[in-house]
Write a protein that holds these residues in place. Structure first.
Motif, mmCIF file in Angstrom:
data_model
loop_
_atom_site.group_PDB
_atom_site.id
_atom_site.type_symbol
_atom_site.label_atom_id
_atom_site.label_comp_id
_atom_site.label_asym_id
_atom_site.label_seq_id
_atom_site.Cartn_x
_atom_site.Cartn_y
_atom_site.Cartn_z
ATOM 1 N N ASP A 32 91.621 30.989 2.344
ATOM 2 C CA ASP A 32 90.876 32.429 2.667
ATOM 3 C C ASP A 32 91.021 32.982 1.292
ATOM 4 O O ASP A 32 90.025 33.757 1.182
ATOM 5 C CB ASP A 32 92.216 33.235 3.658
ATOM 6 N N ARG A 82 87.294 30.078 -0.330
ATOM 7 C CA ARG A 82 86.399 30.499 0.467
ATOM 8 C C ARG A 82 85.687 31.653 -0.800
ATOM 9 O O ARG A 82 84.245 31.799 -0.696
ATOM 10 C CB ARG A 82 86.604 31.136 1.745
ATOM 11 N N ASN A 141 87.477 30.433 12.637
ATOM 12 C CA ASN A 141 87.929 30.222 11.254
ATOM 13 C C ASN A 141 89.061 29.276 11.254
ATOM 14 O O ASN A 141 89.511 28.614 12.378
ATOM 15 C CB ASN A 141 88.266 31.612 10.638
#
Length: 285
Positions: free
Chosen positions: A127, A131, A274
């Motif tokens: 995260d 990403r 996610n």
């Protein structure tokens, strides 16, 4: 993180010191410091052609710890690994990862990823580091910059770091099968899911890219007991509705990836939006 904590963290990670200054502070020859940097990744991770490597206080702490361990009898390689692990890296430093990626410096990129994974785990690394780096690359592509090569190199480097997570012994709970739909080749998110599951003590069978419908069904039937499956689709062209529904008649099926956006009303499976949602789904509290 409070503003004062952020400021303190920035200070210790700011590159300020030349290799000569570090050599004098730690008592290690400059040639040795350069060797440790090149061989073991101990020292500053970023380096631009024509510029000197500058060490931060964090880098110096790693060097000093490595030197102490060597004096105690450890091998340089073992000392380097222990020293790197002992110092907390900057959290979510996507900028440093991008610099390494655009320099095709996969050694440094891998070093950054491995340290972040060891200190913060898969979910936070995904995260806060991985990403954001890929989002920045996608933004530059949207602005007309040709950097698909950078994207592929970084994908390979991230995959390599994630695949270092071991394969645990089979669990008593339902086995998990991870696979891309037919003609889908993007496996990075599934690699991250498998690694995140390992952190929670769960194994998963990775079938990888472009798995034919018949192979998915055979894999489920071969297990001979309840199976939980996750099918990834990156684009609408690979969002195979028939595969999902055929598999749903034989196993618990979930889907992930942006490819399912337009067809969710046609499939009999929950969508995991996610990585965190997927981990919670397969390993509920």
């Amino acid at each position: 993180m409070t503003p004062s904590e952020k400021s303190a963290n920035s200070d210790v990670d700011e590159p300020l010191y030349t290799v000569r200054v570090v050599a004098e502070r730690v008592g290690v020859p400059t040639a040795t410091l350069r060797s440790w940097n090149q061989r073991y990744g101990v020292g500053p991770p970023e380096h631009s052609r024509g510029q000197h490597r500058l060490y931060s206080e964090t880098d110096i702490a790693v060097v000093r710890r490595m030197y102490e361990l060597i004096l105690e009898g450890a091998s340089p390689r073992s000392a380097a690994r222990t020293a790197v692990d002992s110092v907390r890296p900057a959290r979510g430093d996507a900028a440093a990862l991008l610099v390494a990626a655009f320099d095709f410096d996969v050694f440094t990129a891998g070093h950054l990823l491995d340290r972040h994974l060891r200190h913060f785990g898969v979910l936070d690394t995904w995260d806060l580091l991985i990403r954001p780096a890929f989002d920045a690359i996608a933004e530059r592509q949207a602005q007309g910059e040709s950097c698909i090569d950078v994207e592929h190199a970084l994908s390979w480097t991230v995959t390599r770091s994630l695949q270092r997570y071991p394969i645990p012994a089979p669990a008593e709970s339902a086995p998990i099968i991870l696979a891309c739909t037919p003609h889908e080749t993007h496996t990075l998110a599934l690699d991250a899911l498998r690694a995140a599951l390992v952190e929670r003590g769960r194994g998963a069978l990775m079938l990888g890219a472009d798995v034919p419908r018949s192979a998915l069904i055979e894999a489920v039937e071969r297990k001979g007991r309840p199976v939980a499956t996750m099918l990834w689709s990156q684009t609408q062209d690979t969002a195979d509705v028939d595969t999902v529904n055929d598999l749903a008649a034989r196993a618990s099926v979930s889907v992930g990836g942006p490819g399912w956006d337009a067809v969710m009303d046609q499939i009999q499976a929950p969508r995991l939006k996610n990585l965190r949602a997927a981990v919670d789904y397969f390993v509920p509290d």
